[in-house]
Design an enzyme around this catalytic site. Structure first.
Site, PDB file in Angstrom:
ATOM      1  N   CYS A   2       0.851  -1.186   0.000  1.00  7.23           N
ATOM      2  CA  CYS A   2       0.000   0.000   0.000  1.00  7.23           C
ATOM      3  C   CYS A   2       0.885   1.235   0.000  1.00  7.23           C
ATOM      4  O   CYS A   2       1.982   1.228   0.546  1.00  7.23           O
ATOM      5  CB  CYS A   2      -0.941   0.101   1.208  1.00  7.23           C
ATOM      6  SG  CYS A   2      -2.087  -1.260   1.348  1.00  7.23           S
ATOM      7  N   ARG A  27       3.419  -0.129  -5.123  1.00  4.93           N
ATOM      8  CA  ARG A  27       3.252  -0.702  -3.787  1.00  4.93           C
ATOM      9  C   ARG A  27       1.922  -1.431  -3.642  1.00  4.93           C
ATOM     10  O   ARG A  27       1.676  -2.090  -2.624  1.00  4.93           O
ATOM     11  CB  ARG A  27       3.317   0.405  -2.731  1.00  4.93           C
ATOM     12  CG  ARG A  27       4.612   1.170  -2.746  1.00  4.93           C
ATOM     13  CD  ARG A  27       4.568   2.271  -1.728  1.00  4.93           C
ATOM     14  NE  ARG A  27       4.566   1.738  -0.380  1.00  4.93           N
ATOM     15  CZ  ARG A  27       5.646   1.444   0.312  1.00  4.93           C
ATOM     16  NH1 ARG A  27       6.827   1.636  -0.219  1.00  4.93           N
ATOM     17  NH2 ARG A  27       5.569   0.959   1.530  1.00  4.93           N
ATOM     18  N   TRP A  75      -2.989  -2.564  -1.609  1.00  2.00           N
ATOM     19  CA  TRP A  75      -2.712  -3.982  -1.860  1.00  2.00           C
ATOM     20  C   TRP A  75      -3.458  -4.720  -0.758  1.00  2.00           C
ATOM     21  O   TRP A  75      -3.073  -4.663   0.401  1.00  2.00           O
ATOM     22  CB  TRP A  75      -1.214  -4.238  -1.797  1.00  2.00           C
ATOM     23  CG  TRP A  75      -0.824  -5.628  -2.223  1.00  2.00           C
ATOM     24  CD1 TRP A  75      -0.583  -6.043  -3.496  1.00  2.00           C
ATOM     25  CD2 TRP A  75      -0.612  -6.764  -1.377  1.00  2.00           C
ATOM     26  NE1 TRP A  75      -0.241  -7.380  -3.494  1.00  2.00           N
ATOM     27  CE2 TRP A  75      -0.255  -7.845  -2.217  1.00  2.00           C
ATOM     28  CE3 TRP A  75      -0.693  -6.985  -0.004  1.00  2.00           C
ATOM     29  CZ2 TRP A  75       0.023  -9.114  -1.733  1.00  2.00           C
ATOM     30  CZ3 TRP A  75      -0.419  -8.260   0.488  1.00  2.00           C
ATOM     31  CH2 TRP A  75      -0.060  -9.303  -0.375  1.00  2.00           C
ATOM     32  N   ASN A  99      -0.996   2.085   5.702  1.00  6.38           N
ATOM     33  CA  ASN A  99      -0.144   1.068   5.091  1.00  6.38           C
ATOM     34  C   ASN A  99       0.338   0.163   6.213  1.00  6.38           C
ATOM     35  O   ASN A  99       0.880   0.666   7.205  1.00  6.38           O
ATOM     36  CB  ASN A  99       1.048   1.765   4.407  1.00  6.38           C
ATOM     37  CG  ASN A  99       2.137   0.793   3.995  1.00  6.38           C
ATOM     38  OD1 ASN A  99       1.862  -0.364   3.712  1.00  6.38           O
ATOM     39  ND2 ASN A  99       3.367   1.255   3.963  1.00  6.38           N
ATOM     40  N   LYS A 484      11.799 -14.271 -12.738  1.00  7.63           N
ATOM     41  CA  LYS A 484      11.478 -13.085 -13.547  1.00  7.63           C
ATOM     42  C   LYS A 484      10.418 -13.429 -14.570  1.00  7.63           C
ATOM     43  O   LYS A 484       9.454 -12.713 -14.764  1.00  7.63           O
ATOM     44  CB  LYS A 484      12.768 -12.614 -14.231  1.00  7.63           C
ATOM     45  CG  LYS A 484      12.890 -11.177 -14.499  1.00  7.63           C
ATOM     46  CD  LYS A 484      13.295 -10.315 -13.330  1.00  7.63           C
ATOM     47  CE  LYS A 484      12.741 -10.687 -12.012  1.00  7.63           C
ATOM     48  NZ  LYS A 484      13.176 -10.054 -10.863  1.00  7.63           N
ATOM     49  N   GLU A 487       6.863 -14.292 -12.881  1.00 11.58           N
ATOM     50  CA  GLU A 487       6.119 -13.239 -12.173  1.00 11.58           C
ATOM     51  C   GLU A 487       5.485 -12.230 -13.120  1.00 11.58           C
ATOM     52  O   GLU A 487       4.471 -11.641 -12.796  1.00 11.58           O
ATOM     53  CB  GLU A 487       6.979 -12.534 -11.121  1.00 11.58           C
ATOM     54  CG  GLU A 487       8.072 -11.654 -11.662  1.00 11.58           C
ATOM     55  CD  GLU A 487       8.865 -10.949 -10.566  1.00 11.58           C
ATOM     56  OE1 GLU A 487       8.277 -10.495  -9.584  1.00 11.58           O
ATOM     57  OE2 GLU A 487      10.090 -10.841 -10.723  1.00 11.58           O
ATOM     58  N   HIS A 503      16.753 -37.134 -11.882  1.00  8.42           N
ATOM     59  CA  HIS A 503      16.276 -37.740 -10.633  1.00  8.42           C
ATOM     60  C   HIS A 503      14.782 -37.503 -10.444  1.00  8.42           C
ATOM     61  O   HIS A 503      14.281 -37.563  -9.321  1.00  8.42           O
ATOM     62  CB  HIS A 503      17.097 -37.210  -9.456  1.00  8.42           C
ATOM     63  CG  HIS A 503      18.548 -37.560  -9.587  1.00  8.42           C
ATOM     64  ND1 HIS A 503      19.027 -38.831  -9.391  1.00  8.42           N
ATOM     65  CD2 HIS A 503      19.607 -36.820  -9.986  1.00  8.42           C
ATOM     66  CE1 HIS A 503      20.332 -38.861  -9.630  1.00  8.42           C
ATOM     67  NE2 HIS A 503      20.708 -37.644  -9.999  1.00  8.42           N
ATOM     68  N   LYS A 602       5.459  -4.082  -4.703  1.00  8.78           N
ATOM     69  CA  LYS A 602       6.919  -3.916  -4.694  1.00  8.78           C
ATOM     70  C   LYS A 602       7.514  -4.084  -3.305  1.00  8.78           C
ATOM     71  O   LYS A 602       8.548  -4.693  -3.137  1.00  8.78           O
ATOM     72  CB  LYS A 602       7.228  -2.516  -5.227  1.00  8.78           C
ATOM     73  CG  LYS A 602       8.702  -2.217  -5.358  1.00  8.78           C
ATOM     74  CD  LYS A 602       9.240  -2.755  -6.652  1.00  8.78           C
ATOM     75  CE  LYS A 602      10.720  -2.545  -6.809  1.00  8.78           C
ATOM     76  NZ  LYS A 602      11.280  -3.554  -7.707  1.00  8.78           N
TER      77      LYS A 602
HETATM   78  C1  F6R Z   1      10.965 -10.036  -7.799  1.00  7.82           C
HETATM   79  C2  F6R Z   1      11.156  -9.145  -6.666  1.00  7.82           C
HETATM   80  C3  F6R Z   1      10.968  -9.696  -5.307  1.00  7.82           C
HETATM   81  C4  F6R Z   1      11.857  -8.962  -4.286  1.00  7.82           C
HETATM   82  C5  F6R Z   1      11.520  -9.440  -2.877  1.00  7.82           C
HETATM   83  C6  F6R Z   1      12.415  -8.790  -1.841  1.00  7.82           C
HETATM   84  O1  F6R Z   1      11.234  -9.395  -8.997  1.00  7.82           O
HETATM   85  O2  F6R Z   1      11.410  -7.971  -6.818  1.00  7.82           O
HETATM   86  O3  F6R Z   1      11.181 -11.068  -5.266  1.00  7.82           O
HETATM   87  O4  F6R Z   1      13.194  -9.216  -4.575  1.00  7.82           O
HETATM   88  O5  F6R Z   1      10.179  -9.130  -2.597  1.00  7.82           O
HETATM   89  O6  F6R Z   1      12.254  -7.406  -1.823  1.00  7.82           O
HETATM   90  P1  F6R Z   1      13.343  -6.469  -1.198  1.00  7.82           P
HETATM   91  O7  F6R Z   1      14.580  -6.590  -2.025  1.00  7.82           O
HETATM   92  O8  F6R Z   1      12.757  -5.097  -1.245  1.00  7.82           O
HETATM   93  O9  F6R Z   1      13.584  -6.961   0.204  1.00  7.82           O
END
Ligand code: F6R
Length: 607
Positions: A2, A27, A75, A99, A484, A487, A503, A602
């Site tokens: 959020c 966010r 969120w 938030n 990547k 997601e 395996h 994010k």
């Molecule tokens: C994927 C991604 C997430 C972050 C994870 C950790 O592209 O960005 O997997 O790496 O949520 O976030 P931080 O680095 O902010 O602790």
């Protein structure tokens, strides 16, 4: 998760609030809303869906007009995304945006129910609004202090009181919050990009501090109502850093920013060819005796830690354990004095990573944070701190933050290997020279592999599932490639150690299961190629990302992306780029919202 914003000034602020929210949509983006004082009355407008839905609603129904207000992009945690669950939430005298997560909201709700309070939403936030309302005694500050003492969990709140139309209040506990300071106008926001268009000066609110903002003044109090004087910070990037700058999406812009981000992160830390991390609190003396290293992080940041493990173990010969933060904190880790725990985090606010840091400290370990967001909680609480200088990363899928996390892992490994006497200065100078050469090579890869990546993406868009494989460092990198892709493209993908396939997992291979193989390690070349042949002969469409100087039988693969050769150890930084491009274009071709993939946010400030 959020994003919250607030404004007190002289402009008609609905547009300012929505504009600031647009910089925080990363966010959370399942609903949005604002509350503005219009002729002394609080007017709320909110809508389910992305911010665009709120814009449209305000266009159709009219927007609130006034110079003081708060806003939110959500969120969902408690209650599905819907108009009614969207913030702001109100009691009779107070309206808030929030938030975080209120862990004891059930008990608080029961208490308020027993007092006859009625609720309209399913959110924990409305409970806070009603609790503030319940305790409201005419003094906003006293009411906030009394209320936050009752709250358990994490929160950053933007609050307006009906009787005080010239001001906004803000308080934080765990969740991040800044106060932007302008000329005749002041702001609150969950993150700096929201205010960059208006000001670069801001205060970082600390735990349980309460800010009171009018257009002319910002006052900050501690939880005992004492005025606090704080350092005014200045953001070292401007508004353009948080704009798309002509690119179609933030993700592709950020992929192209990687060479610069590495330069900014690495160059100032190399002197006379050797790493120099003194400004980060790291000297040979204080790292040479570590016996065990733990790298703890989430998602992409954890994948950067996996690459770090290979490099640290190889160069410095110190055992490294890499943990997912949400597992580390609940598995009674055997960590203590003499150990180093490295926490990697772009946002510096990830709830599990922050908890892991606190746990490591409580067990007596030394902690090192590798963080991108200046002044974030993880940055502030660690014993040693290396900032990555990626600038704001807006796309939810991490790219440039990952690459700079890798570059810092290398620098730290070089420094540790020197401190332990495992490598000579001469060897170290060679390694740092190679690292300094990476940005230019990435520039070349961005040009040479762009079209090929686009083309390969056309071959992947109708797959239901695919595999990434590799050995050693290539395996560590495959994990990131796979994450990547899945997601943002929503194609199921897994990464596998190439040698482990037979395996069990090889039974999944058919002509409907594409395989992307990363082949950059000279000593593992033959072995990986054998594994590639195994999947190819079982019908898989095989794509290889490999060093251009490797000779690989053309019959073993369908498509090949070549990358320039350099020191094996540094190859992950190069191979990461085509993997990011393939993920990006696959998502674009599938018509997805690349920068804001579904269900994600994010900054993950909840467990
Ligand atoms: C994927 C991604 C997430 C972050 C994870 C950790 O592209 O960005 O997997 O790496 O949520 O976030 P931080 O680095 O902010 O602790």
């Amino acid at each position: 998760m959020c994003g919250i914003v607030g404004y007190a000034g002289s402009r008609d602020c609905s547009d300012v609030l929505v504009d600031a929210l647009s910089k925080l949509e990363y966010r959370g983006y399942d609903s949005a809303g604002i509350a503005v004082f219009e002729n002394g009355e609080i007017k709320v407008s909110k809508a389910q869906g992305k911010l665009e839905m709120l814009r449209k609603k305000m266009e159709a129904e009219g927007k609130p007009h006034g110079c003081v207000g708060i806003g939110h992009t959500r969120w969902a945690t408690h209650g599905e995304p819907s108009d009614v669950n969207s913030h702001p939430h109100s009691g009779a005298d107070v309206t808030i945006v929030h938030n975080g997560i209120i862990e004891n909201y059930r008990e608080l709700k029961d208490f308020l129910d027993s007092k006859g309070v009625e609720f309209v939403s399913e959110t924990d936030t409305e409970v806070v609004a009603q609790l503030l309302n319940y305790y409201y005694d005419g003094s906003p500050l006293d009411t906030i202090i009394k209320t936050i003492r009752e709250l358990e969990g994490s929160f950053a709140l933007g609050i307006i009181f009906a009787a005080f139309p010239d001001r906004i209040y803000a308080v934080r506990h765990e969740s991040p919050l800044i106060v932007g300071v302008g000329d005749g106008e002041n702001y609150i926001a969950s993150d700096v990009p929201a205010i960059l268009k208006y000001t670069r000066d801001y205060y970082l609110l600390d735990h349980d501090e309460i800010a009171v903002l009018t257009k002319d003044e910002v006052r900050i109090y501690d939880e005992h109502k004492e005025l606090v004087s704080k350092e005014l910070m200045t953001a070292d990037w401007d508004e353009s850093a948080a704009e798309k700058g002509g690119y179609e999406h933030f993700m592709i812009k950020e992929i192209h920013e990687q060479p610069n981000a590495i330069n900014m992160t690495v160059k100032p830390r190399i002197r006379d060819g050797l790493p120099n991390l003194e400004e980060c609190g790291i000297t040979h003396e204080n790292i040479k005796d570590f016996k065990n290293i733990f790298v703890v992080a989430c998602g992409t940041a954890m994948h950067a830690g996996l690459v770090g493990k290979y490099v640290i173990e190889k160069l410095a010969r110190v055992p490294v354990t890499v943990d997912i933060a949400s597992e580390f904190r609940y598995r009674s880790p055997i960590v203590g004095e003499g150990d180093l725990v490295i926490i990697i985090s772009q946002s510096g606010e990830t709830a599990d990573s922050l908890a892991a840091l606190r746990l490591a400290k409580s067990l007596g370990a030394k902690t090192l944070a590798i963080v991108n967001a200046k002044g974030s909680s993880i940055a502030r609480e660690a014993d040693m701190l290396i900032y990555t200088h990626a600038g704001p990363e807006i796309a939810v899928a991490s790219t440039k933050a990952y690459i700079v996390q890798l570059s810092v892992m290398y620098l730290f490994a070089f420094e540790l290997a020197l401190a332990k006497g495992r490598i000579t200065e001469e060897k170290c100078r060679k390694l740092t020279a190679s690292l300094l050469g990476v940005p230019d090579i990435i520039e070349k890869i961005l040009k040479s592999s762009l079209e090929k990546s686009q083309y390969i993406s056309t071959k992947l868009i109708s797959a239901d599932s695919l595999l990434y494989i590799g050995r050693g460092l290539d395996y560590a990198l495959s994990m990131e490639g796979s994450l990547k892709l899945k997601e943002i493209s929503y194609i199921h993908s897994e990464s596998y150690a190439a040698g482990e396939l037979k395996h069990g997992t090889i039974s999944l291979i058919t002509d409907e299961m594409p395989v992307i193989a990363v082949v950059t390690q000279s000593d593992l070349l033959e072995k990986t190629v054998s594994n590639i042949v195994e999947v190819k002969s079982r019908g898989a469409m095989v794509i290889i990302i490999s060093r251009e100087d490797f000779t690989i039988d053309e019959k073993a693969y369908d498509f090949r992306i070549d990358i320039p050769a350099m020191d094996d150890m540094l190859m992950p930084m190069l191979a990461a780029v085509p993997m990011q491009l393939v993920a990006y274009y696959t998502s674009v071709l599938r018509g997805n919202d690349v920068d804001k993939p579904r269900n994600l946010a994010k900054s993950v400030t909840v467990e």
